[in-house]
Design an enzyme around this catalytic site. Structure first.
Site, PDB file in Angstrom:
ATOM      1  N   LYS A  54      26.272  43.024   5.613  1.00 55.61           N
ATOM      2  CA  LYS A  54      27.040  44.061   6.168  1.00 55.61           C
ATOM      3  C   LYS A  54      27.075  45.153   5.702  1.00 55.61           C
ATOM      4  CE  LYS A  54      30.660  40.718   7.401  1.00 55.61           C
ATOM      5  NZ  LYS A  54      31.899  39.837   6.917  1.00 55.61           N
ATOM      6  N   GLN A  98      36.934  39.937   3.122  1.00 47.04           N
ATOM      7  CA  GLN A  98      35.984  38.780   3.384  1.00 47.04           C
ATOM      8  C   GLN A  98      36.657  37.466   3.280  1.00 47.04           C
ATOM      9  OE1 GLN A  98      32.709  38.808   4.273  1.00 47.04           O
ATOM     10  NE2 GLN A  98      32.818  36.543   4.763  1.00 47.04           N
ATOM     11  N   ASP A 121      38.227  43.529  11.766  1.00 48.78           N
ATOM     12  CA  ASP A 121      38.139  42.138  12.061  1.00 48.78           C
ATOM     13  C   ASP A 121      39.122  41.541  13.240  1.00 48.78           C
ATOM     14  OD1 ASP A 121      36.269  40.592  10.825  1.00 48.78           O
ATOM     15  OD2 ASP A 121      37.389  40.350   8.882  1.00 48.78           O
TER      16      ASP A 121
END
Ligand code: NAD
Length: 300
Positions: A54, A98, A121
């Protein structure tokens, strides 16, 4: 195989190109560089790989990447303090924690501490609510990537029968909301669904997010249907040598690709789109926070 292959690698590269072009324009015209902060707690090897890739792709499209690696024993108070600092940081437009987090940390509490406007997200309860009421939201990356590929393949999705297999908060449910938003007739199937093959046979669009290798069979697919395979499953591959493995999806590609009209492969389908959509979401968050026009074709 008679189905058209929907190439997620190629599509994701085109999304990243669009993001990079828009980022360059923002920098030049407005002097603003979008920034993505990724928080990793602990040393789960798979999560470390994701976070590294990422960060690399964030920099490749011209955005700033801020990585925060915290030890596994980090307390909830310390993690929440970091999130608060990132919420207040004007150079950070997107924040991603994460998952999964170590067991002693309350995932929902942590995610809901993120400023919803920076929640790239799309897991914050406010974004879930906005999406489900048809309002402008930050949309979870994996379903957003699926939607982009479906729109690209079909043009309009209006009136199509869509079956989403799986009801998770990160894939199944938001996927169903997005398809509903595009005027599909949506069925969500799950582990308790009766006669799943018959339900799937009604679908013009099948999205499989089950987590079971090669689960959806070709004879469940309506001829000509579009099949989006979200699953990522590692199975033994003795043909590649002792102890070797390979990735397969939730759909039995060999049988499904003879019946479907179009299908995504695994690997190389939905997977690459997820990170591309994370970058797109970071750009969108940056544009929204500054009141700039949003990039076209990169949002729901
Ligand atoms: P999950 O385990 O949270 O949810 C799985 C869903 O499948 C559940 O809702 C369950 O009801 C349903 N299910 C289980 N058994 C079933 C059965 N026999 N019949 C019908 N439905 C059944 O999983 P998830 O997080 O939604 O992920 C699903 C898959 O997608 C996994 O393979 C995961 O690795 C993959 N995934 C891929 C990406 C990507 O970027 N490509 C992102 C997220 C998840």
């Amino acid at each position: 195989m008679s189905a058209t292959l929907i190439d997620g690698k190629v599509f994701a590269a085109s999304v990243r190109d669009k993001v990079a072009t828009h980022v360059a324009r923002l920098k030049e015209a407005m002097g603003v560089t979008p920034g993505l902060a990724v928080v990793l707690v602990g040393d789960d090897p798979a999560s470390e790989v994701y976070v590294r890739s990422k960060g690399k792709m964030t920099v490749e499209v011209g955005m700033n990447s801020y990585e925060h690696k915290l030890p596994a024993e980090t307390s909830e108070v310390d993690l929440l303090a970091l999130i608060e600092a990132l919420n207040a940081d004007k150079d950070v437009h997107g924040i991603l924690v994460q998952l999964p987090l170590p067991d002693h940390l309350n995932e929902a509490l942590v995610i809901n501490a993120i400023d919803p406007a920076k929640d790239v997200d799309g897991f914050h309860i406010s974004n879930v609510g906005l999406l489900s009421t048809g309002q402008k939201a930050m949309v979870p990356c994996t379903p957003l990537g699926c939607l982009m590929m479906l729109r690209d393949h079909h043009g309009s999705l209006s009136g199509l029968n869509a079956v989403v297999i799986g009801r998770s908060n990160i894939v199944g449910k938001p996927m169903a909301q997005l398809l509903l938003g595009d005027s599909c007739t949506v069925t969500i199937a799950h582990s308790r669904t009766k006669d799943l093959p018959e339900v799937v046979r009604r679908a013009d669009i099948v999205v499989a997010a089950v987590g079971r290798a090669n689960f959806v069979q070709g004879d469940w697919i309506k001829p000509g249907a579009t099949v989006i395979d979200v699953g990522i499953n590692r199975i033994p591959a003795p043909e590649k040598g002792a102890g070797k493995s390979r990735l397969v999806g939730d759909v039995d590609f060999t049988s499904a690709s003879t019946v479907a009209g179009a299908i995504t492969p695994v690997p190389g389908g939905v997977g690459p789109m997820t990170i591309a959509c994370l970058l797109a979401n970071t750009l969108t968050a940056c544009c929204r926070s500054h009141g700039f026009a949003e990039p076209e074709g990169l949002t729901a």
